[in-house]
Design an enzyme around this catalytic site. Structure first.
Site, PDB file in Angstrom:
ATOM      1  N   GLY A 182      21.753 -44.828 -14.623  1.00 31.45           N
ATOM      2  CA  GLY A 182      20.627 -44.827 -15.543  1.00 31.45           C
ATOM      3  C   GLY A 182      20.476 -43.463 -16.192  1.00 31.45           C
ATOM      4  O   GLY A 182      20.865 -42.446 -15.622  1.00 31.45           O
ATOM      5  N   SER A 183      19.892 -43.436 -17.403  1.00 34.09           N
ATOM      6  CA  SER A 183      19.605 -42.150 -18.048  1.00 34.09           C
ATOM      7  C   SER A 183      18.322 -41.576 -17.467  1.00 34.09           C
ATOM      8  O   SER A 183      17.621 -42.234 -16.708  1.00 34.09           O
ATOM      9  CB  SER A 183      19.477 -42.350 -19.552  1.00 34.09           C
ATOM     10  OG  SER A 183      20.724 -42.729 -20.083  1.00 34.09           O
ATOM     11  N   GLY A 184      18.035 -40.322 -17.846  1.00 37.15           N
ATOM     12  CA  GLY A 184      16.825 -39.677 -17.345  1.00 37.15           C
ATOM     13  C   GLY A 184      17.119 -38.623 -16.294  1.00 37.15           C
ATOM     14  O   GLY A 184      16.198 -37.989 -15.778  1.00 37.15           O
ATOM     15  N   HIS A 185      18.421 -38.455 -15.961  1.00 33.85           N
ATOM     16  CA  HIS A 185      18.813 -37.469 -14.943  1.00 33.85           C
ATOM     17  C   HIS A 185      19.627 -36.328 -15.551  1.00 33.85           C
ATOM     18  O   HIS A 185      20.339 -35.622 -14.842  1.00 33.85           O
ATOM     19  CB  HIS A 185      19.643 -38.140 -13.847  1.00 33.85           C
ATOM     20  CG  HIS A 185      18.995 -39.347 -13.252  1.00 33.85           C
ATOM     21  ND1 HIS A 185      17.747 -39.290 -12.657  1.00 33.85           N
ATOM     22  CD2 HIS A 185      19.395 -40.640 -13.185  1.00 33.85           C
ATOM     23  CE1 HIS A 185      17.427 -40.515 -12.242  1.00 33.85           C
ATOM     24  NE2 HIS A 185      18.396 -41.344 -12.554  1.00 33.85           N
ATOM     25  N   LYS A 243      26.318 -43.692  -7.581  1.00 32.66           N
ATOM     26  CA  LYS A 243      25.169 -43.314  -6.759  1.00 32.66           C
ATOM     27  C   LYS A 243      24.635 -44.584  -6.095  1.00 32.66           C
ATOM     28  O   LYS A 243      24.594 -45.636  -6.723  1.00 32.66           O
ATOM     29  CB  LYS A 243      24.070 -42.666  -7.616  1.00 32.66           C
ATOM     30  CG  LYS A 243      24.554 -41.420  -8.349  1.00 32.66           C
ATOM     31  CD  LYS A 243      23.416 -40.559  -8.863  1.00 32.66           C
ATOM     32  CE  LYS A 243      22.522 -41.206  -9.903  1.00 32.66           C
ATOM     33  NZ  LYS A 243      23.196 -41.700 -11.119  1.00 32.66           N
ATOM     34  N   ASP A 250      23.219 -50.263  -9.607  1.00 28.19           N
ATOM     35  CA  ASP A 250      24.446 -49.521  -9.929  1.00 28.19           C
ATOM     36  C   ASP A 250      25.631 -50.084  -9.154  1.00 28.19           C
ATOM     37  O   ASP A 250      26.693 -50.348  -9.717  1.00 28.19           O
ATOM     38  CB  ASP A 250      24.298 -48.029  -9.589  1.00 28.19           C
ATOM     39  CG  ASP A 250      23.311 -47.322 -10.499  1.00 28.19           C
ATOM     40  OD1 ASP A 250      22.188 -47.828 -10.646  1.00 28.19           O
ATOM     41  OD2 ASP A 250      23.649 -46.259 -11.052  1.00 28.19           O
ATOM     42  N   HIS A 287      13.808 -41.386  -9.221  1.00 30.82           N
ATOM     43  CA  HIS A 287      13.158 -42.263 -10.196  1.00 30.82           C
ATOM     44  C   HIS A 287      11.655 -42.319  -9.927  1.00 30.82           C
ATOM     45  O   HIS A 287      10.968 -43.219 -10.374  1.00 30.82           O
ATOM     46  CB  HIS A 287      13.717 -43.687 -10.105  1.00 30.82           C
ATOM     47  CG  HIS A 287      15.205 -43.719 -10.089  1.00 30.82           C
ATOM     48  ND1 HIS A 287      15.929 -43.723  -8.920  1.00 30.82           N
ATOM     49  CD2 HIS A 287      16.094 -43.702 -11.095  1.00 30.82           C
ATOM     50  CE1 HIS A 287      17.218 -43.731  -9.229  1.00 30.82           C
ATOM     51  NE2 HIS A 287      17.344 -43.712 -10.527  1.00 30.82           N
TER      52      HIS A 287
END
Lengths: 333, 242
Positions: free
Chosen positions: A54-57, A105, A110, A219
């Site tokens: 996921g994006s945001g990291h 991860k 995922d 998250h």
């Protein structure tokens, strides 16, 4: 909530466009996907090393694309796994015929999407191996996981696997080095504030004015406990002790430590934490081989940090010291 | 084996029926998912099935295995999350069972391969409060009805749907131990599982289509050894059995 965005649903697409325009010599976007690859992928004669999530990291994962680290990085929506067809496109684009190592991860979405992608490319005769990073010592089973979560230790897996691939190791050897890191790394984080996803526009969870959450996930998933705010040294003690407890290292072991920012914490504070981590490592009769400080695996705008400790042997030291040239991490010979 | 064009027609009809059923139930599925998940199951499946309908309409492919694989692939790319790989990935993987076309034996093989993949990918077994709770009894019942009880496919499918329905009911009182809901632990008790529920809806929609189709060309094909004769089929209609 104020955010530097346009339409919330365009954030990932526009972020990727920005990354490529900032690093055109390093990064290329696969048409019609949210996948970035090295401009020269697939690299002849080399095993591909890819990751995604996921994006945001950010800078995870695309920030680690380049010589000595990743060949491909797939970006899902914010905090959402990329779909298997995107992962399939990435793996294929990074296979030069030597096979591809996939670094995942440990989150249910995922793992399932990567498994599906692996099956899809195997039908096309791509040799693919998968390693699952689960370095977060805070919680077993969580909102998004069976088992432990994969967090900042993932960067070390990227580095070690990428260096092994660059020097010409084969797929099995690279997977073994990656597993070696996974078995020897632990991380625990804390949040001073919640993150705010662009779509929701308000904090994911509520923390009191003077509360912090220990064992936080990347998250905003709950951690182990909420406690009253405490000085940086006490936070560093709590996180580092939990990680060292889990690793159970023999005196004299050489380690690499990471004080990782969650996205909203200034570097000055991270260095304050680093100072204490360094003291603790020494108090435990361990030896600091290297210490990284910065934003490596973030959680949007969350304030807080995580502490990673990785036990080293000669092989891991050699691979960590090998050159890397990526937007977010550079190691020179 | 029946002509490919007829098999394509049957797949297309099944896809439409499932898409319509999911559309009708999407709000309810999302309600179920809000209670113990992340409130997107109905919307995600609906989006996925709309894309499947388009994908099937856009292709001239007649090979049933390729068509079913396309259904799975489209779900993988459009549904996302865990439901994408679970539904779509498992359909893709099981689609090879239709390499020789769709007949009674290959539907049993498909069902078993699909279940095995869902179990393997999700790591869930019966009692974990997941789609496996609806799927497992359905697949076992279908196989047993065909292979041991020698029922015609339609009757076997009707029995499978009944079994899935009981499986869905069974998810309400139990505690989730896999998937997002497992995080709630005991708080998941009393809520019906959305994945098991959507699995039942798909099976019901396929039963409806099969009921229509097994009156048509497919069951009259004498080359398929397990195809029922007219009288057996009449006994085997959902209303007529048991």
């Amino acid at each position: 909530m104020k955010k530097l965005i346009n339409d919330p649903s365009d954030v990932v697409d526009e972020m990727l466009e920005g990354m490529v325009s900032a690093h055109p010599e390093r990064l290329r976007r696969l048409d019609g996907t949210e996948v970035l690859v090295r401009t020269d992928a697939p690299v002849d004669g080399k095993v591909g090393v890819v990751s995604g999530g996921g994006s945001g990291h950010e800078p995870t994962h695309a920030g680690y694309l380049g010589e000595g680290m990743l060949d491909g990085a797939a970006a899902g929506e914010i905090f959402t796994s990329p779909t298997a067809d995107q992962l399939e496109a990435m793996i294929q684009a990074c296979d030069a015929g030597e096979g591809v190592l996939v670094v995942v991860k440990n989150y249910e979405g995922d793992v399932m999407n990567f498994d599906t992608a692996a099956e899809m490319v195997e039908m096309e005769d791509v040799d693919v191996r998968q390693v699952v990073v689960n370095d977060d010592v805070a919680v077993e089973d969580s909102l998004y996981t069976s088992g432990r979560r994969g967090v900042c230790g993932t960067i070390l897996v990227h580095k070690v696997a990428g260096a092994a691939a660059a020097r010409g190791d084969d797929l099995d050897q690279i997977a073994e080095h990656a597993e070696g890191v996974i078995e020897n790394v632990g991380t625990m984080g804390t949040a001073l504030t919640s993150c705010t996803t662009p779509e929701k526009g308000e904090p994911t969870f509520d923390l009191g004015e003077d509360e912090i959450e220990l064992g936080i996930g990347i998250h905003g998933e709950p951690g182990t406990e909420r406690v009253e705010q405490m000085p940086a040294d006490d936070v560093a003690d709590h996180l580092t002790e939990a990680v060292l407890d889990d690793l159970g290292l023999a005196a004299g072991t050489e380690v690499l430590t990471i004080v990782n920012g969650m996205g909203g914490t200034p570097l000055s504070e991270l260095f304050v934490v680093q100072r204490r981590v360094d003291q603790l490592i020494e108090e435990h009769d361990l030896e600091v081989w290297d210490a990284w400080v910065g934003d490596y695996m973030t959680s949007l705008d969350m304030e807080g940090c995580s502490i990673t400790v990785c036990a080293l042997d000669d092989e891991r030291k050699e691979l960590l010291a090998a050159p890397a040239d990526t937007p977010a991490l550079t190691v020179r010979e | 084996m029946v002509e490919e064009s007829i098999q394509r027609e049957a797949i297309e009809a099944a896809v439409h029926a499932v898409a319509e059923r999911i559309e009708a139930e999407k709000t309810y599925l999302t309600e179920l998912d809000s209670a113990i998940g992340d409130a997107d199951h109905g919307a995600n499946l609906h989006r996925g099935m709309q894309a499947v309908v388009e994908a099937i309409e856009d292709t001239d492919e007649e090979d049933p295995a390729a068509l079913v694989k396309l259904v799975g692939r489209t779900l993988v790319s459009e549904v996302g999350g865990a439901a994408g790989p679970l539904y779509g990935g498992s359909i893709m993987s099981a689609s090879t069972e239709f390499a020789e076309g769709i007949d009674t034996a290959s539907t049993v093989a498909f069902a078993e391969a699909y279940l095995a993949k869902v179990e393997d990918r999700g790591g869930a077994t019966v009692g974990d409060k997941t789609m496996v709770d609806a799927l497992t009894p359905a697949v076992h019942t279908y196989k047993k009805s065909i292979e041991q009880d020698e029922l015609p496919p339609l009757a076997a499918l009707a029995k499978a749907v009944d079994a899935a329905e009981r499986g869905v009911a069974f998810t309400t009182p139990i505690r989730a131990s896999k998937g997002r809901a497992s995080y709630l632990g005991w708080r998941s008790v009393g809520h019906q599982d959305p994945g098991a529920t959507s699995t039942l809806y798909c099976l019901e929609a396929i039963l409806d289509v099969a009921t229509e189709y097994l009156d048509g060309e497919i069951d009259r094909d004498a080359t398929s050894p397990t195809v029922p004769d007219e009288s057996a089929e009449a006994d085997g209609s959902p209303e007529g059995e048991e």
